[in-house]
Scaffold this motif. Structure first.
Motif, PDB file in Angstrom:
ATOM      1  N   SER A 204      36.793  30.193  46.388  1.00  0.00           N
ATOM      2  CA  SER A 204      35.834  31.465  45.746  1.00  0.00           C
ATOM      3  C   SER A 204      35.361  32.197  46.795  1.00  0.00           C
ATOM      4  O   SER A 204      35.232  31.833  48.216  1.00  0.00           O
ATOM      5  N   LYS A 205      35.171  33.449  46.326  1.00  0.00           N
ATOM      6  CA  LYS A 205      34.488  34.299  47.502  1.00  0.00           C
ATOM      7  C   LYS A 205      33.495  35.341  46.764  1.00  0.00           C
ATOM      8  O   LYS A 205      33.907  35.783  45.460  1.00  0.00           O
ATOM      9  N   LYS A 206      32.360  35.792  47.288  1.00  0.00           N
ATOM     10  CA  LYS A 206      31.567  36.781  46.611  1.00  0.00           C
ATOM     11  C   LYS A 206      31.627  38.158  47.255  1.00  0.00           C
ATOM     12  O   LYS A 206      31.858  38.248  48.448  1.00  0.00           O
ATOM     13  N   TYR A 207      31.653  39.068  46.271  1.00  0.00           N
ATOM     14  CA  TYR A 207      31.826  40.421  46.489  1.00  0.00           C
ATOM     15  C   TYR A 207      30.648  41.143  45.939  1.00  0.00           C
ATOM     16  O   TYR A 207      30.063  40.845  44.841  1.00  0.00           O
ATOM     17  N   ARG A 208      30.038  42.163  46.694  1.00  0.00           N
ATOM     18  CA  ARG A 208      29.031  43.004  46.313  1.00  0.00           C
ATOM     19  C   ARG A 208      29.628  44.268  45.568  1.00  0.00           C
ATOM     20  O   ARG A 208      30.282  44.834  46.252  1.00  0.00           O
ATOM     21  N   ALA A 209      29.419  44.382  44.375  1.00  0.00           N
ATOM     22  CA  ALA A 209      30.053  45.872  43.626  1.00  0.00           C
ATOM     23  C   ALA A 209      28.888  46.478  43.109  1.00  0.00           C
ATOM     24  O   ALA A 209      27.756  46.211  42.768  1.00  0.00           O
ATOM     25  N   HIS A 210      29.562  48.021  43.016  1.00  0.00           N
ATOM     26  CA  HIS A 210      28.364  49.014  42.475  1.00  0.00           C
ATOM     27  C   HIS A 210      28.328  49.012  40.984  1.00  0.00           C
ATOM     28  O   HIS A 210      29.414  48.964  40.294  1.00  0.00           O
TER      29      HIS A 210
END
Length: 76
Positions: A39-45
């Protein structure tokens, strides 16, 4: 070239116009032939601050919006 689209769960919505999305991928280990979860975390607008913790969302690549944001939430 088409933009990448990923699906994940919102884990944080504390920041203004930003959500953190946890994306999990599954693949078979090349040697052990066992299914592995990464798993990986992404920051999204998130322009309108509509998504909350626990929501399933789709995110799409975009031009950099800030130092850490390279993804935007797709509505729909």
């Amino acid at each position: 070239m088409p933009k990448r689209i990923l699906q994940g769960v919102v884990t944080s919505d504390k920041n203004e116009q930003t959500v953190t999305v946890l994306v999990e991928r599954r693949f078979k280990h090349p040697l052990l032939q066992k299914t592995v979860r990464k798993s990986k975390k992404y920051r999204a607008h998130d322009e309108a601050n509509t998504f909350k913790i626990g929501d399933m969302v789709r995110i799409q690549e975009c031009a950099p919006k800030s130092k850490t944001k390279r993804w935007e939430v797709i509505v729909g």
